[in-house]
Design a protein around this motif. Sequence first.
Motif, PDB file in Angstrom:
ATOM      1  N   ILE A 171      27.041  50.793   2.630  1.00 27.16           N
ATOM      2  CA  ILE A 171      26.145  50.542   1.510  1.00 27.16           C
ATOM      3  C   ILE A 171      25.347  51.425   1.493  1.00 27.16           C
ATOM      4  N   VAL A 172      24.904  52.180   0.313  1.00 27.08           N
ATOM      5  CA  VAL A 172      23.889  53.002   0.212  1.00 27.08           C
ATOM      6  C   VAL A 172      22.639  52.302  -0.947  1.00 27.08           C
ATOM      7  N   GLY A 173      21.602  52.752  -0.413  1.00 28.79           N
ATOM      8  CA  GLY A 173      20.569  52.233  -1.281  1.00 28.79           C
ATOM      9  C   GLY A 173      19.940  53.427  -2.160  1.00 28.79           C
ATOM     10  N   LEU A 174      19.576  53.225  -3.371  1.00 30.76           N
ATOM     11  CA  LEU A 174      19.056  54.433  -4.242  1.00 30.76           C
ATOM     12  C   LEU A 174      18.009  55.058  -3.528  1.00 30.76           C
ATOM     13  N   ASN A 175      17.115  53.978  -2.679  1.00 29.03           N
ATOM     14  CA  ASN A 175      15.986  54.544  -2.136  1.00 29.03           C
ATOM     15  C   ASN A 175      15.734  53.916  -0.757  1.00 29.03           C
ATOM     16  N   ASP A 176      14.697  54.253  -0.025  1.00 28.55           N
ATOM     17  CA  ASP A 176      14.635  53.459   1.258  1.00 28.55           C
ATOM     18  C   ASP A 176      14.114  51.959   1.222  1.00 28.55           C
ATOM     19  N   MET A 177      13.524  51.784   0.212  1.00 29.34           N
ATOM     20  CA  MET A 177      13.095  50.534   0.012  1.00 29.34           C
ATOM     21  C   MET A 177      14.197  49.555  -0.288  1.00 29.34           C
ATOM     22  N   ILE A 178      15.000  49.970  -0.922  1.00 26.57           N
ATOM     23  CA  ILE A 178      16.233  49.449  -1.424  1.00 26.57           C
ATOM     24  C   ILE A 178      17.118  49.093  -0.089  1.00 26.57           C
ATOM     25  N   ALA A 179      17.346  50.180   0.740  1.00 28.20           N
ATOM     26  CA  ALA A 179      18.094  50.060   1.983  1.00 28.20           C
ATOM     27  C   ALA A 179      17.599  49.136   2.940  1.00 28.20           C
ATOM     28  N   PHE A 180      16.223  48.999   3.028  1.00 28.99           N
ATOM     29  CA  PHE A 180      15.470  48.304   4.054  1.00 28.99           C
ATOM     30  C   PHE A 180      16.083  46.648   3.394  1.00 28.99           C
ATOM     31  N   GLY A 181      16.181  46.152   2.319  1.00 25.46           N
ATOM     32  CA  GLY A 181      16.696  44.982   1.892  1.00 25.46           C
ATOM     33  C   GLY A 181      17.941  45.014   2.131  1.00 25.46           C
ATOM     34  N   ILE A 182      18.634  45.965   2.029  1.00 23.92           N
ATOM     35  CA  ILE A 182      20.270  46.062   2.572  1.00 23.92           C
ATOM     36  C   ILE A 182      20.410  45.773   4.045  1.00 23.92           C
ATOM     37  N   LEU A 183      19.541  46.270   5.033  1.00 20.53           N
ATOM     38  CA  LEU A 183      19.529  46.120   6.227  1.00 20.53           C
ATOM     39  C   LEU A 183      19.298  44.440   6.637  1.00 20.53           C
ATOM     40  N   ASP A 184      18.399  44.132   6.144  1.00 14.37           N
ATOM     41  CA  ASP A 184      17.940  42.618   6.443  1.00 14.37           C
ATOM     42  C   ASP A 184      19.055  41.705   5.991  1.00 14.37           C
ATOM     43  N   ALA A 185      19.675  41.748   4.536  1.00  9.60           N
ATOM     44  CA  ALA A 185      20.657  41.105   4.070  1.00  9.60           C
ATOM     45  C   ALA A 185      22.037  41.077   5.206  1.00  9.60           C
ATOM     46  N   LEU A 186      22.313  42.207   5.905  1.00 10.00           N
ATOM     47  CA  LEU A 186      23.228  42.582   6.560  1.00 10.00           C
ATOM     48  C   LEU A 186      22.850  41.792   7.910  1.00 10.00           C
ATOM     49  N   TYR A 187      21.763  41.907   8.571  1.00 14.92           N
ATOM     50  CA  TYR A 187      21.415  41.257   9.659  1.00 14.92           C
ATOM     51  C   TYR A 187      21.482  39.595   9.540  1.00 14.92           C
ATOM     52  N   GLU A 188      21.061  39.238   8.568  1.00 18.09           N
ATOM     53  CA  GLU A 188      21.170  37.743   8.357  1.00 18.09           C
ATOM     54  C   GLU A 188      22.688  37.206   8.288  1.00 18.09           C
ATOM     55  N   ALA A 189      23.876  38.136   7.738  1.00 15.12           N
ATOM     56  CA  ALA A 189      24.815  37.762   7.554  1.00 15.12           C
ATOM     57  C   ALA A 189      25.836  38.191   8.899  1.00 15.12           C
ATOM     58  N   LYS A 190      24.929  38.519  10.087  1.00 11.28           N
ATOM     59  CA  LYS A 190      25.459  39.006  11.341  1.00 11.28           C
ATOM     60  C   LYS A 190      26.468  40.026  11.245  1.00 11.28           C
ATOM     61  N   ILE A 191      26.260  40.838  10.301  1.00  9.67           N
ATOM     62  CA  ILE A 191      27.148  42.209  10.120  1.00  9.67           C
ATOM     63  C   ILE A 191      26.253  43.294  10.974  1.00  9.67           C
ATOM     64  N   LYS A 192      26.967  44.008  11.974  1.00 10.87           N
ATOM     65  CA  LYS A 192      26.207  45.021  12.617  1.00 10.87           C
ATOM     66  C   LYS A 192      26.106  46.439  11.908  1.00 10.87           C
ATOM     67  N   VAL A 193      24.951  46.884  12.234  1.00  7.11           N
ATOM     68  CA  VAL A 193      24.804  48.198  11.590  1.00  7.11           C
ATOM     69  C   VAL A 193      24.542  49.309  12.817  1.00  7.11           C
ATOM     70  N   PRO A 194      25.288  50.150  13.132  1.00  4.86           N
ATOM     71  CA  PRO A 194      26.341  50.848  12.102  1.00  4.86           C
ATOM     72  C   PRO A 194      27.667  50.601  12.389  1.00  4.86           C
ATOM     73  N   GLY A 195      27.951  49.482  13.501  1.00 10.07           N
ATOM     74  CA  GLY A 195      29.259  49.057  13.702  1.00 10.07           C
ATOM     75  C   GLY A 195      30.316  48.677  12.789  1.00 10.07           C
ATOM     76  N   ASP A 196      29.587  47.439  12.102  1.00  9.21           N
ATOM     77  CA  ASP A 196      30.517  47.008  11.149  1.00  9.21           C
ATOM     78  C   ASP A 196      30.405  47.685   9.761  1.00  9.21           C
ATOM     79  N   MET A 197      29.106  48.024   9.514  1.00 11.07           N
ATOM     80  CA  MET A 197      28.646  48.667   8.102  1.00 11.07           C
ATOM     81  C   MET A 197      27.677  49.830   8.275  1.00 11.07           C
ATOM     82  N   SER A 198      27.837  50.838   7.862  1.00  8.16           N
ATOM     83  CA  SER A 198      26.819  51.964   7.752  1.00  8.16           C
ATOM     84  C   SER A 198      26.040  51.737   6.475  1.00  8.16           C
TER      85      SER A 198
END
Length: 365
Positions: free
Chosen positions: A260-287
Motif C-alpha cells: 500500500i502506497v500513501g501519496l505522502n508520509d502523513m498518509i503512510a503513517f495512517g496506513i501503518l497504524d491501520a495495518l498494526y491494528e489489523a495485526k498485519i505485519k510490515v513489511p512481512g505481510d504488507m509493504s
Amino acid sequence: MGKKKVTSTDIARAAGVSQSTVSMVLNKKYNVSFSKETVRKVEEAAEALGYAAPGRKSRRGSRKERLLVVFCSNLTNPYYVMLLQGIESRAKEQGFGLFVCNTQRDLRMEERYLKMMWELRPLGIIYTCNPSECFMGLVEELSVHIPVAIINNQNEKLNVDAVELDNSKLGRMMARHLLELGHRNVAYIAPPLTVRQKQRSKRVEGFLKEFAEAGIKENVIIKAAKEELDLDIAHIDSEYKIGYDLTKELLSETKDITAIVGLNDMIAFGILDALYEAKIKVPGDMSVMGCDNTLFARMHKVALTTIEHFVIFKGRDACDIIMKKIASHNSKYSEIEPISTYHVEYEPKLIVRGTTSYVRRRKKK
C-alpha cells in the motif's frame, strides 16, 4: 497649520489616471505596463504638486518593511513546515521577516490574501504550492510589481519563477521500487484527487504509468478521499486519518494486495497504524511506502520507505530567487529593469528503510 500632504490620489486626479497606475509608476514599475505618455503625465503631476514619496529614507533601516509573504495551503503536514523552515532560514540570513498566509485550500481565503498584497506591498511572495487556477491571472499581475516564486508541479505552465517538482516522476519511482520487489497487486491511497490539486493527480498518474508499462495497470487499486474533505478546515491529523480510514476500508474489500502506497508520509503513517491494528505485519505481510521524507519518516519505530526530494532546499531556493529579483531591481543596469525567469529542479531520491521488502508467500489459514 502645516501644508497638506500630497497623496497618490491627488496625483491621479491631476494626471487623469487611476490611483493604482500612479502607485505603480512612482514605484518604477512602468517599463512593463505603461506608455511613455502615461509615465510622463504622472511624473510631471507629482513634481508640480510637490509629492514626496513616503518612507524612502526609512526603508533601508527599517526591518519591519523587509517583509516576505509565504502562501501555504495548510500547516498540518510537516512537508509545508519543512518548506517554511528552508524559506525562513534563508530570509533570516538576509534580514527579512516572514508573513505566512495559511489559505487552508479555501478559495475565498486565498483571494482575500492576494488582494491584501497591493496594500501590504511585501518585497517578495512565495507560494509553497501551485496557486489556484482561477487566481493565476492575479498572481501573474502581482509578479510584474512584486517578485513571486512558486514551488510548483513541473507539469503546470506558469509565467513566473518556480522551484519545480516533477510529481509524475515521484510516482514512477515509487511504482518502480515496488515492481522490483515483486509486488504485482498494490493499492494507492490519496487525498481528494480534484482538478484544483493537480499535483496529487500527477503523482498518481506517474505510479499508474509504470504499472501500465509492466502490463498490470488493472492490478492497482486507487483509493482517494472524497472531494468534500478539501472543503473542511484541515485538522492536525487530517491526512493521517485519510491513510488510516481508507486502509480500513481497503482491508474489508480485498485480501489480495501485498503493498500500500500513501501519496505522502502523513498518509503512510495512517496506513501503518491501520495495518498494526489489523495485526498485519510490515513489511512481512504488507509493504508500505510514503513520499516527502519528512522528519517523522525517520523517527517512526518502523522507519518508512519514502522519496526524498529535498524540501528544505526548495524553500531556500525559492527565497534565493526572490533575493535575486530584489537585487536586480535595485541594481541599475539601464533605464529598463531586466526581466528574468528562474526555474530550479532537484532530482528525487528513493530512501529505502524498513517498511518495504520482497513479496513473501502468505501462510494459508
